[in-house]
Design a protein around this motif. Structure first.
Motif, PDB file in Angstrom:
ATOM      1  N   TYR A  40       0.679  -1.127   0.060  1.00 47.21           N
ATOM      2  CA  TYR A  40       0.029   0.104   0.000  1.00 47.21           C
ATOM      3  C   TYR A  40       0.840   1.253  -0.057  1.00 47.21           C
ATOM      4  O   TYR A  40       1.916   1.366   0.859  1.00 47.21           O
ATOM      5  N   PRO A  41       0.435   2.312  -0.767  1.00 47.40           N
ATOM      6  CA  PRO A  41      -0.718   2.408  -1.807  1.00 47.40           C
ATOM      7  C   PRO A  41      -0.575   1.888  -3.135  1.00 47.40           C
ATOM      8  O   PRO A  41      -1.582   1.814  -3.939  1.00 47.40           O
ATOM      9  N   SER A  42       0.916   0.953  -3.530  1.00 42.22           N
ATOM     10  CA  SER A  42       0.878   0.339  -4.583  1.00 42.22           C
ATOM     11  C   SER A  42       0.445  -1.094  -4.668  1.00 42.22           C
ATOM     12  O   SER A  42       1.187  -2.062  -4.616  1.00 42.22           O
ATOM     13  N   THR A  43      -1.065  -1.046  -4.178  1.00 42.33           N
ATOM     14  CA  THR A  43      -1.382  -2.486  -3.726  1.00 42.33           C
ATOM     15  C   THR A  43      -1.431  -3.769  -4.340  1.00 42.33           C
ATOM     16  O   THR A  43      -2.230  -3.927  -5.305  1.00 42.33           O
ATOM     17  N   GLY A  44      -0.477  -4.522  -4.183  1.00 37.69           N
ATOM     18  CA  GLY A  44      -0.630  -5.809  -4.738  1.00 37.69           C
ATOM     19  C   GLY A  44      -0.960  -6.856  -3.629  1.00 37.69           C
ATOM     20  O   GLY A  44      -1.863  -6.318  -2.692  1.00 37.69           O
ATOM     21  N   SER A  71       2.974   5.529  -9.616  1.00 36.83           N
ATOM     22  CA  SER A  71       1.576   5.677  -9.966  1.00 36.83           C
ATOM     23  C   SER A  71       0.811   6.496  -9.125  1.00 36.83           C
ATOM     24  O   SER A  71      -0.160   7.310  -9.570  1.00 36.83           O
ATOM     25  N   TYR A  72       1.044   6.574  -7.824  1.00 36.15           N
ATOM     26  CA  TYR A  72       0.244   7.409  -6.624  1.00 36.15           C
ATOM     27  C   TYR A  72       0.266   8.606  -7.114  1.00 36.15           C
ATOM     28  O   TYR A  72      -0.572   9.461  -7.112  1.00 36.15           O
ATOM     29  N   PHE A 124      -3.686   7.624 -15.156  1.00 40.76           N
ATOM     30  CA  PHE A 124      -3.584   6.471 -14.328  1.00 40.76           C
ATOM     31  C   PHE A 124      -2.677   5.552 -14.918  1.00 40.76           C
ATOM     32  O   PHE A 124      -2.851   5.049 -16.205  1.00 40.76           O
ATOM     33  N   VAL A 125      -1.721   5.065 -14.392  1.00 37.89           N
ATOM     34  CA  VAL A 125      -0.605   4.250 -14.876  1.00 37.89           C
ATOM     35  C   VAL A 125      -1.168   2.843 -14.920  1.00 37.89           C
ATOM     36  O   VAL A 125      -1.631   2.509 -13.920  1.00 37.89           O
ATOM     37  N   ARG A 126      -0.683   2.076 -16.018  1.00 40.87           N
ATOM     38  CA  ARG A 126      -1.159   0.582 -15.907  1.00 40.87           C
ATOM     39  C   ARG A 126      -0.517  -0.033 -14.991  1.00 40.87           C
ATOM     40  O   ARG A 126       0.542   0.132 -14.575  1.00 40.87           O
ATOM     41  N   THR A 159      -4.038   3.367  -8.603  1.00 42.01           N
ATOM     42  CA  THR A 159      -3.489   2.981  -7.358  1.00 42.01           C
ATOM     43  C   THR A 159      -4.336   2.986  -6.145  1.00 42.01           C
ATOM     44  O   THR A 159      -5.540   3.488  -6.496  1.00 42.01           O
ATOM     45  N   ALA A 160      -4.326   2.607  -4.963  1.00 43.68           N
ATOM     46  CA  ALA A 160      -5.200   2.672  -4.098  1.00 43.68           C
ATOM     47  C   ALA A 160      -5.015   4.129  -3.481  1.00 43.68           C
ATOM     48  O   ALA A 160      -4.259   4.928  -3.601  1.00 43.68           O
TER      49      ALA A 160
END
Length: 556
Positions: free
Chosen positions: A269-273, A299-300, A309-311, A360-361
Motif C-alpha cells: 500500500y498504496p501500490s497495492t498488490g 503511480s500514486y 492513471f498508470v497501467r 493505485t489505492a
C-alpha cells in the motif's frame, strides 16, 4: 374451417413451444458449460447498509463485516435507542447508524453491530478459541482492540478497549503465532512490532524496533500492510515494498534477507498488490510465497496530481522462502491488477479477484475495473498456470474484500473509493452489495465427483500429529484420488488476507465400506502449531480436484 384453423394453430403453437424448449435447453447447456469452465456469480444482497472494508468468517458460519466510523451515517440503522456519541467526531457527533454487520451465510441475512471506535484500515486475527481479535485504526481507534466472540443467539457484539496497544496502528498487519498471540507489524510511521494480547505480567508492553520497515519506506510509503506469513520453521516472512526478510521474532533477529523482486516495483500500500503462502504439502519441507500485481513506482503521485492513471503491474513473483539461496521466479498474469485479492481455494488453487487495471489505492485514484477473476494453478508448469474466469458486472476497487466460505464459494463485498458514502456523481459509487463467486468446481458438471462429508461431528476435534477419519459419499473416486485439506479462515482487508493458510494433509487411499456404500479416508493432523496455529479450520475432502462442503475442525 374453424377446426382447421385451430388445428393448424395448435400445431404451430406446439412447434413454437418445442423450439422454445430447445432454445432454453441450449442456453442452460451453454450456461452450465460456462460455469464448468469459469465459475458463476450470484448476487446475495443488494445492500447490507455497510461497505465491506474488512471481513472475517467465523466458525458459526457468520461473517463479521465492518467499515470506518468517521465519515458520517451508513445506510443501516442501529436498533432503536442505540447511538454512538462522540463529541470529538467532526462528521457526525451522534450517529445512530451501524458501521459493522454480522452476515449469516446459511440464512443470507444480516444484522447491525455496534462499533464505537474507528476501525478504519485496521487489522485482525482469530484467537484459538474462535474470537475475532481486531486491532488499530484511526482517531479514537488507533490504539484500540476490539473482540467479537461468536454466538448462536444473535446477542453478541463488539467489546472494545480503547488503549490496548502500546502505540497507534494504522495500516498494520497481524499474524497469529504458534502460542496463540498475534504479532502486530508496522503501520503508518511505525517501524516496529508488538504482541497482542499482552502478558498478565506486562512484560511485553514495549514495541520492538524493525529497521526493515524504515528501510522499505519511500516517498509515498509503499510499505504499509506488509505481507506477513508464518514460515514452516516458525520464523516470519515479511515483505514490504519490493523486498523481504525472514524474522526470528522471538530474538528480534533477521535470519535471512531475500533478493529484491526483479523489476523493483512496489507491491504494498498504496501500490497495492496481494500475497499468499501457497498450499503446504504433507509434512512440508519447503514453503513458497506468491506475490501478484501492484502499481509501478510513481503511480500514486501521478494519479493524485490528476496526471493520468498508470497501467497496473501484470507480474507475479514466486519464491521458495525455505531455500538457502532463494530466488524469485517471475510470471505474467493475463491482465494487470492493482488492489486485487488472492484467495486460497480448497482445491489448492489461488483465486485472483477484484481490483483495477490502472491507477493505485487511494481516494478515486484507480480506473479500469478488472471484472474477470483469474485462477492460478500452482502445480501446473510455468506458462500454463492462469485461467480466466467468468466476469462480474460490479466494479470492486479500493476497500473491497473477498473471503472463502465453508461451502467453497467466495464471498465478495465492498468497494468504496470515495471519502464518504457516495452513490451518484462519482466515477465509481460506494458499493454496499454482497456477491458470491462459485468456482468451476461447484458446477453441476462435477456433481458425480463432489464428496459429501457424513457422520462427522462439527467441530471435529483434532490433536497435533494424530490421525482422524472422515466418512464421505461420492458418485465415484476420480483418477487423481482423494485429498484432505485444512483452510484457516482469513481476515481480509486492503487486498491482503491475514493468516490465510492451506494445508494438504497426509492421507491414506479412500476405501469404500461395503455395508454403507460410503467412503472412508484417514488423514493426519498437522504435526505442530508452527504448521497450523491452534484454532478453527475448515476441513475439506477433495475428490479429483472437486471439494466437499467443509466441516469445521478445532486443533490444539
Amino acid at each position: 374451417m374453424t377446426g382447421e384453423l385451430s388445428g393448424n394453430g395448435g400445431s404451430a403453437m406446439t412447434s413454437i413451444m418445442d423450439h422454445t424448449k430447445l432454445i432454453i435447453l441450449l442456453l442452460e447447456t451453454v450456461v452450465a458449460a460456462s460455469a464448468a469452465r469459469g465459475g458463476q456469480w450470484a448476487l446475495l444482497q443488494r445492500s447490507i447498509g455497510v461497505s465491506a472494508m474488512h471481513m472475517q468468517l467465523l466458525h458459526n458460519d457468520r461473517v463479521v463485516v465492518f467499515d470506518r466510523t468517521d465519515f458520517g451515517p451508513s445506510n443501516l440503522s442501529l436498533p432503536v435507542g442505540k447511538c454512538r456519541n462522540d463529541p470529538d467526531e467532526k462528521a457526525l457527533r451522534v450517529d445512530c447508524t451501524a458501521h459493522s454487520v454480522e452476515y449469516d451465510v446459511a440464512a443470507n441475512t444480516f444484522r447491525p453491530l455496534m462499533l464505537l471506535t474507528d476501525a478504519w484500515c485496521s487489522s485482525g486475527t482469530v484467537a484459538p478459541d474462535g474470537t475475532l481479535v481486531q486491532t488499530g485504526g484511526f482517531n479514537d481507534g488507533q490504539r484500540a482492540s476490539r473482540t467479537f466472540r461468536p454466538c448462536d443467539d444473535y446477542r453478541c457484539n463488539w467489546v472494545e478497549v480503547p488503549q490496548a496497544l502500546t502505540v497507534r496502528r494504522w495500516y498494520a498487519t497481524n499474524q497469529i503465532l504458534p502460542d496463540g498471540r498475534a504479532i502486530v507489524v508496522g503501520g503508518r510511521r511505525q517501524f516496529n512490532y508488538e504482541f497482542y494480547p499482552k502478558s498478565p505480567d506486562a512484560s511485553d508492553l514495549r514495541t520492538i524496533a524493525l529497521p526493515f520497515l524504515r528501510d522499505t519506506r519511500d516517498a509515498v510509503e509503499n510499505n504499509l500492510y506488509p505481507f506477513v506469513h508464518l514460515n514452516i520453521d516458525g520464523n516470519l516472512f515479511i515483505f514490504a515494498n519490493n523486498r523481504a526478510i525472514l524474522l526470528d521474532y522471538t530474538k528480534n533477529i533477521v535470519v535471512k534477507t531475500y533478493p529484491k523482486m526483479p523489476g523493483g516495483e512496489p507491491r504494498n500500500y498504496p501500490s497495492t498488490g496481494s500475497s499468499v503462502l501457497l498450499p503446504l504439502k504433507p509434512s512440508p519441507k519447503e514453503a513458497e510465497v506468491l506475490i501478484c500485481g501492484g502499481a509501478p513506482m510513481g503511480s500514486y503521485v501521478q494519479a493524485l496530481q490528476s496526471r493520468g492513471f498508470v497501467r497496473a503491474l501484470d507480474t507475479c513473483g514466486r519464491i521458495k522462502i525455505t531455500e538457502a539461496a532463494a530466488s524469485w521466479s517471475m510470471e505474467t498474469m493475463p491482465v494487470p491488477r492493482v488492489m486485487g485479492d488472492m484467495v486460497l481455494l480448497p482445491s489448492g488453487e489461488v483465486l485472483m479477484i477484484n481490483g483495477a487495471a490502472a491507477g493505485t489505492a487511494g481516494w478515486e485514484l484507480a480506473r479500469d475495473p478488472v471484472l474477470t477473476p483469474v485462477v492460478y494453478r500452482p502445480e501446473r508448469p510455468a506458462g500454463a498456470r492462469f485461467d480466466i474466469q467468468s466476469p462480474t458486472t460490479t466494479p470492486r476497487l479500493y476497500h473491497s474484500t473477498a473471503v472463502l466460505l465453508r461451502d467453497g464459494r467466495v464471498l465478495v463485498g465492498g468497494s468504496n473509493p470515495n471519502v464518504n458514502y457516495n452513490f451518484s456523481g462519482v466515477e465509481f459509487p460506494t458499493e454496499l452489495s454482497l456477491e458470491a463467486f462459485s468456482p468451476a468446481y461447484l458446477s453441476p458438471a462435477y456433481s458425480a465427483l463432489r464428496p459429501r462429508i457424513v457422520a462427522s461431528p462439527s467441530p471435529i476435534r483434532l490433536s497435533y500429529g494424530k490421525r482422524f477419519s472422515l466418512q464421505f459419499t461420492a458418485g465415484a473416486v476420480g483418477d487423481k484420488g482423494v485429498r484432505v485439506t485444512m483452510v484457516a479462515p482469513s481476515f481480509a482487508t486492503h487486498s491482503f488476507s491475514m493468516n490465510q493458510r492451506l494445508l494438504v494433509l497426509e492421507t491414506e487411499a479412500a476405501a469404500k465400506a461395503a455395508h454403507s456404500g460410503a467412503y472412508h479416508v484417514m488423514a493426519m493432523a498437522p504435526a505442530s502449531a508452527i504448521l497450523a496455529p491452534s484454532g478453527y479450520y475448515m476441513v475439506f475432502v477433495v475428490n479429483d480436484g472437486v471439494p466437499s462442503e467443509s466441516n469445521w475442525a478445532h486443533i490444539q
